[in-house]
Design an enzyme around this catalytic site. Structure first.
Site, PDB file in Angstrom:
ATOM      1  N   ASN A   8     -77.377   3.755  19.648  1.00 53.87           N
ATOM      2  CA  ASN A   8     -77.956   5.069  19.939  1.00 53.87           C
ATOM      3  C   ASN A   8     -78.755   4.990  21.241  1.00 53.87           C
ATOM      4  O   ASN A   8     -79.708   4.201  21.347  1.00 53.87           O
ATOM      5  CB  ASN A   8     -78.863   5.496  18.768  1.00 53.87           C
ATOM      6  CG  ASN A   8     -79.475   6.860  18.982  1.00 53.87           C
ATOM      7  OD1 ASN A   8     -79.961   7.168  20.064  1.00 53.87           O
ATOM      8  ND2 ASN A   8     -79.466   7.686  17.956  1.00 53.87           N
ATOM      9  N   ASP A  10     -80.330   7.586  22.856  1.00 53.41           N
ATOM     10  CA  ASP A  10     -81.240   8.725  23.082  1.00 53.41           C
ATOM     11  C   ASP A  10     -82.463   8.335  23.915  1.00 53.41           C
ATOM     12  O   ASP A  10     -82.933   9.093  24.763  1.00 53.41           O
ATOM     13  CB  ASP A  10     -81.773   9.284  21.752  1.00 53.41           C
ATOM     14  CG  ASP A  10     -80.708   9.970  20.929  1.00 53.41           C
ATOM     15  OD1 ASP A  10     -79.603  10.215  21.457  1.00 53.41           O
ATOM     16  OD2 ASP A  10     -80.983  10.259  19.744  1.00 53.41           O
ATOM     17  N   HIS A  11     -83.016   7.138  23.626  1.00 51.81           N
ATOM     18  CA  HIS A  11     -84.258   6.743  24.301  1.00 51.81           C
ATOM     19  C   HIS A  11     -84.078   6.573  25.809  1.00 51.81           C
ATOM     20  O   HIS A  11     -85.047   6.662  26.557  1.00 51.81           O
ATOM     21  CB  HIS A  11     -84.775   5.413  23.737  1.00 51.81           C
ATOM     22  CG  HIS A  11     -85.508   5.553  22.424  1.00 51.81           C
ATOM     23  ND1 HIS A  11     -85.571   6.708  21.704  1.00 51.81           N
ATOM     24  CD2 HIS A  11     -86.213   4.642  21.711  1.00 51.81           C
ATOM     25  CE1 HIS A  11     -86.274   6.515  20.604  1.00 51.81           C
ATOM     26  NE2 HIS A  11     -86.681   5.253  20.583  1.00 51.81           N
ATOM     27  N   HIS A  44     -77.980  12.048  19.878  1.00 47.59           N
ATOM     28  CA  HIS A  44     -78.410  13.189  19.062  1.00 47.59           C
ATOM     29  C   HIS A  44     -78.677  14.345  20.008  1.00 47.59           C
ATOM     30  O   HIS A  44     -79.611  14.297  20.810  1.00 47.59           O
ATOM     31  CB  HIS A  44     -79.672  12.793  18.289  1.00 47.59           C
ATOM     32  CG  HIS A  44     -80.154  13.840  17.338  1.00 47.59           C
ATOM     33  ND1 HIS A  44     -81.174  13.614  16.447  1.00 47.59           N
ATOM     34  CD2 HIS A  44     -79.754  15.124  17.113  1.00 47.59           C
ATOM     35  CE1 HIS A  44     -81.389  14.714  15.720  1.00 47.59           C
ATOM     36  NE2 HIS A  44     -80.548  15.644  16.121  1.00 47.59           N
ATOM     37  N   ARG A  46     -80.248  17.544  20.252  1.00 45.59           N
ATOM     38  CA  ARG A  46     -81.197  18.367  19.484  1.00 45.59           C
ATOM     39  C   ARG A  46     -81.207  19.807  19.982  1.00 45.59           C
ATOM     40  O   ARG A  46     -80.882  20.066  21.146  1.00 45.59           O
ATOM     41  CB  ARG A  46     -82.614  17.789  19.641  1.00 45.59           C
ATOM     42  CG  ARG A  46     -82.837  16.528  18.845  1.00 45.59           C
ATOM     43  CD  ARG A  46     -84.281  16.058  18.969  1.00 45.59           C
ATOM     44  NE  ARG A  46     -84.574  15.056  17.971  1.00 45.59           N
ATOM     45  CZ  ARG A  46     -85.063  15.307  16.760  1.00 45.59           C
ATOM     46  NH1 ARG A  46     -85.358  16.533  16.395  1.00 45.59           N
ATOM     47  NH2 ARG A  46     -85.270  14.339  15.920  1.00 45.59           N
ATOM     48  N   ARG A  50     -84.452  17.877  23.905  1.00 42.09           N
ATOM     49  CA  ARG A  50     -85.617  17.156  24.453  1.00 42.09           C
ATOM     50  C   ARG A  50     -85.236  15.844  25.146  1.00 42.09           C
ATOM     51  O   ARG A  50     -85.973  15.370  25.982  1.00 42.09           O
ATOM     52  CB  ARG A  50     -86.641  16.886  23.361  1.00 42.09           C
ATOM     53  CG  ARG A  50     -86.228  15.855  22.339  1.00 42.09           C
ATOM     54  CD  ARG A  50     -87.422  15.371  21.538  1.00 42.09           C
ATOM     55  NE  ARG A  50     -87.722  16.231  20.427  1.00 42.09           N
ATOM     56  CZ  ARG A  50     -88.117  15.760  19.231  1.00 42.09           C
ATOM     57  NH1 ARG A  50     -88.261  14.469  19.042  1.00 42.09           N
ATOM     58  NH2 ARG A  50     -88.376  16.577  18.247  1.00 42.09           N
ATOM     59  N   HIS A  51     -84.108  15.261  24.776  1.00 45.10           N
ATOM     60  CA  HIS A  51     -83.683  14.055  25.512  1.00 45.10           C
ATOM     61  C   HIS A  51     -82.235  14.189  25.998  1.00 45.10           C
ATOM     62  O   HIS A  51     -81.997  14.397  27.167  1.00 45.10           O
ATOM     63  CB  HIS A  51     -83.943  12.752  24.726  1.00 45.10           C
ATOM     64  CG  HIS A  51     -83.663  12.792  23.254  1.00 45.10           C
ATOM     65  ND1 HIS A  51     -82.458  13.187  22.732  1.00 45.10           N
ATOM     66  CD2 HIS A  51     -84.436  12.466  22.193  1.00 45.10           C
ATOM     67  CE1 HIS A  51     -82.498  13.089  21.420  1.00 45.10           C
ATOM     68  NE2 HIS A  51     -83.694  12.674  21.049  1.00 45.10           N
ATOM     69  N   GLU A  71     -74.828  13.037  16.743  1.00 40.62           N
ATOM     70  CA  GLU A  71     -75.695  13.495  15.649  1.00 40.62           C
ATOM     71  C   GLU A  71     -76.109  14.919  15.960  1.00 40.62           C
ATOM     72  O   GLU A  71     -76.459  15.234  17.101  1.00 40.62           O
ATOM     73  CB  GLU A  71     -76.949  12.634  15.561  1.00 40.62           C
ATOM     74  CG  GLU A  71     -76.706  11.212  15.151  1.00 40.62           C
ATOM     75  CD  GLU A  71     -78.003  10.413  15.174  1.00 40.62           C
ATOM     76  OE1 GLU A  71     -79.088  10.982  15.382  1.00 40.62           O
ATOM     77  OE2 GLU A  71     -77.917   9.199  14.999  1.00 40.62           O
ATOM     78  N   THR A 102     -85.712  11.674  13.318  1.00 43.87           N
ATOM     79  CA  THR A 102     -85.190  12.216  12.063  1.00 43.87           C
ATOM     80  C   THR A 102     -85.969  11.595  10.902  1.00 43.87           C
ATOM     81  O   THR A 102     -86.111  10.381  10.827  1.00 43.87           O
ATOM     82  CB  THR A 102     -83.690  11.871  11.938  1.00 43.87           C
ATOM     83  OG1 THR A 102     -83.055  12.158  13.177  1.00 43.87           O
ATOM     84  CG2 THR A 102     -83.042  12.675  10.824  1.00 43.87           C
ATOM     85  N   GLU A 152     -73.832   8.261   6.230  1.00 45.41           N
ATOM     86  CA  GLU A 152     -74.702   7.272   6.860  1.00 45.41           C
ATOM     87  C   GLU A 152     -75.948   7.197   5.986  1.00 45.41           C
ATOM     88  O   GLU A 152     -76.671   8.193   5.843  1.00 45.41           O
ATOM     89  CB  GLU A 152     -75.071   7.665   8.292  1.00 45.41           C
ATOM     90  CG  GLU A 152     -76.008   6.631   8.924  1.00 45.41           C
ATOM     91  CD  GLU A 152     -76.330   6.899  10.382  1.00 45.41           C
ATOM     92  OE1 GLU A 152     -75.490   7.456  11.113  1.00 45.41           O
ATOM     93  OE2 GLU A 152     -77.452   6.542  10.792  1.00 45.41           O
ATOM     94  N   HIS A 191     -81.277   3.670  10.837  1.00 45.20           N
ATOM     95  CA  HIS A 191     -82.646   4.151  11.041  1.00 45.20           C
ATOM     96  C   HIS A 191     -83.643   3.029  10.778  1.00 45.20           C
ATOM     97  O   HIS A 191     -83.689   2.475   9.690  1.00 45.20           O
ATOM     98  CB  HIS A 191     -83.002   5.362  10.175  1.00 45.20           C
ATOM     99  CG  HIS A 191     -83.938   6.289  10.903  1.00 45.20           C
ATOM    100  ND1 HIS A 191     -85.274   6.043  11.015  1.00 45.20           N
ATOM    101  CD2 HIS A 191     -83.700   7.423  11.608  1.00 45.20           C
ATOM    102  CE1 HIS A 191     -85.821   7.005  11.746  1.00 45.20           C
ATOM    103  NE2 HIS A 191     -84.904   7.847  12.126  1.00 45.20           N
ATOM    104  N   GLY A 192     -84.390   2.705  11.817  1.00 46.28           N
ATOM    105  CA  GLY A 192     -85.437   1.692  11.690  1.00 46.28           C
ATOM    106  C   GLY A 192     -84.920   0.262  11.658  1.00 46.28           C
ATOM    107  O   GLY A 192     -85.699  -0.659  11.417  1.00 46.28           O
TER     108      GLY A 192
HETATM  109  N1  PXP Z   1     -79.161   7.187  12.445  1.00 48.43           N
HETATM  110  C1  PXP Z   1     -79.658   8.450  12.549  1.00 48.43           C
HETATM  111  C2  PXP Z   1     -79.013   9.532  11.751  1.00 48.43           C
HETATM  112  C3  PXP Z   1     -80.728   8.731  13.412  1.00 48.43           C
HETATM  113  O1  PXP Z   1     -81.213   9.989  13.499  1.00 48.43           O
HETATM  114  C4  PXP Z   1     -81.275   7.684  14.178  1.00 48.43           C
HETATM  115  C5  PXP Z   1     -82.409   7.960  15.122  1.00 48.43           C
HETATM  116  O2  PXP Z   1     -82.008   8.820  16.130  1.00 48.43           O
HETATM  117  C6  PXP Z   1     -80.723   6.406  14.033  1.00 48.43           C
HETATM  118  C7  PXP Z   1     -79.681   6.183  13.161  1.00 48.43           C
HETATM  119  C8  PXP Z   1     -81.246   5.244  14.822  1.00 48.43           C
HETATM  120  O3  PXP Z   1     -82.530   4.951  14.392  1.00 48.43           O
HETATM  121  P1  PXP Z   1     -83.424   3.902  15.212  1.00 48.43           P
HETATM  122  O4  PXP Z   1     -83.670   4.515  16.554  1.00 48.43           O
HETATM  123  O5  PXP Z   1     -84.657   3.783  14.385  1.00 48.43           O
HETATM  124  O6  PXP Z   1     -82.627   2.638  15.298  1.00 48.43           O
END
Ligand code: PXP
Length: 237
Positions: A8, A10-11, A44, A46, A50-51, A71, A102, A152, A191-192
């Site tokens: 991902n 996004d950052h 993602h 949004r 925002r990004h 996403e 999220t 997911e 996530h995380g």
């Molecule tokens: N999966 C989903 C559905 C998410 O929304 C995100 C965060 O954008 C991630 C995975 C990735 O999470 P992380 O940035 O904590 O690795």
């Protein structure tokens, strides 16, 4: 078979938007992630943009050679964008305007009709549909009934928990993954997840794909994207 890695990015766009500038370029990050062994690129889009922007999505659709996973919230506006651009996969997520990220899975059980309609329209457009849900058997069954191809599983609570709490969260994910496979759903999770907690996730039988953003981009800032992705890939073997 090794678990696939969706990166991902996004950052990368978040850093760009911190200055409303033109760099860093998410497309360049995607190319480097693929060189490092990413099996897919996740973004993602949004509602507030925002990004990631529409321009990023369109360019990534042309450039990504592996799999582009978008996403998005299951709204009319987003469905139109997805059908127009045609990512390989859409992951439906809940979205709140003021959240930092999220915050949990989509409540498919209480929004069955709306989710099923979104799934149907996206699938008609040739897009594979995954739904981000909590590791809850009710949500897994609802996701199946909605017609989705995949789920997911939200791993955020597992990532935050420690000790026995973490073991409990892990078991919920293992059970949800098993149930989903029994129902014929493809299983993803995310996530995380980071370099320290990803191991147990990668060893869940039938785990197809892990989507990881923050920890990879955080490492990429220091050692470069290609290396950060390669080091994560090593852990998934
Ligand atoms: N999966 C989903 C559905 C998410 O929304 C995100 C965060 O954008 C991630 C995975 C990735 O999470 P992380 O940035 O904590 O690795």
């Amino acid at each position: 078979m090794a678990v696939k890695l969706g990166v991902n990015i996004d950052h990368v766009a978040t850093v760009r938007e911190a200055r409303k500038a033109q760099e860093p370029e998410p497309v360049a990050a995607a190319i480097l992630a693929e060189l490092g062994g990413a099996d897919g690129i996740t973004i993602h889009l949004r509602a507030d943009r925002r990004h990631i922007k529409d321009r990023d999505l369109r360019l990534l659709r042309q450039v990504v050679k592996t799999k582009l996973n978008m996403e998005m919230a299951a709204t009319e506006g987003m469905i139109k964008v997805a059908l127009d651009v045609g990512p390989h996969q859409v992951t439906l997520v809940p979205e709140k305007p003021n959240e930092v990220t999220t915050e949990g899975g989509l409540d498919v059980e209480h929004n069955k009709e709306m989710v099923a309609q979104a799934v149907e329209r996206l699938k008609e457009g040739g897009i594979t549909v995954s739904i981000f849900i909590d590791p809850d058997p009710v949500q897994v069954k609802a996701a199946k009934e909605s017609g989705a191809d995949a789920i997911e599983i939200h791993t955020g609570l597992y990532a935050e928990a420690r000790g026995d709490e973490r073991k409990k969260e892990y078991k919920k994910i293992v059970d949800a993954a098993q149930l989903a496979q029994n129902l014929g759903l493809v299983v993803h999770a995310g996530h995380g997840l980071d370099y320290r907690n990803v191991g147990p996730m990668a060893s869940i039988p039938g785990m197809g794909e892990l989507n990881i953003g923050h920890s990879i981009v955080a490492r990429a800032v220091l050692v470069g994207m290609e290396r950060a992705v390669r080091e994560m890939k090593e852990l998934l073997k």
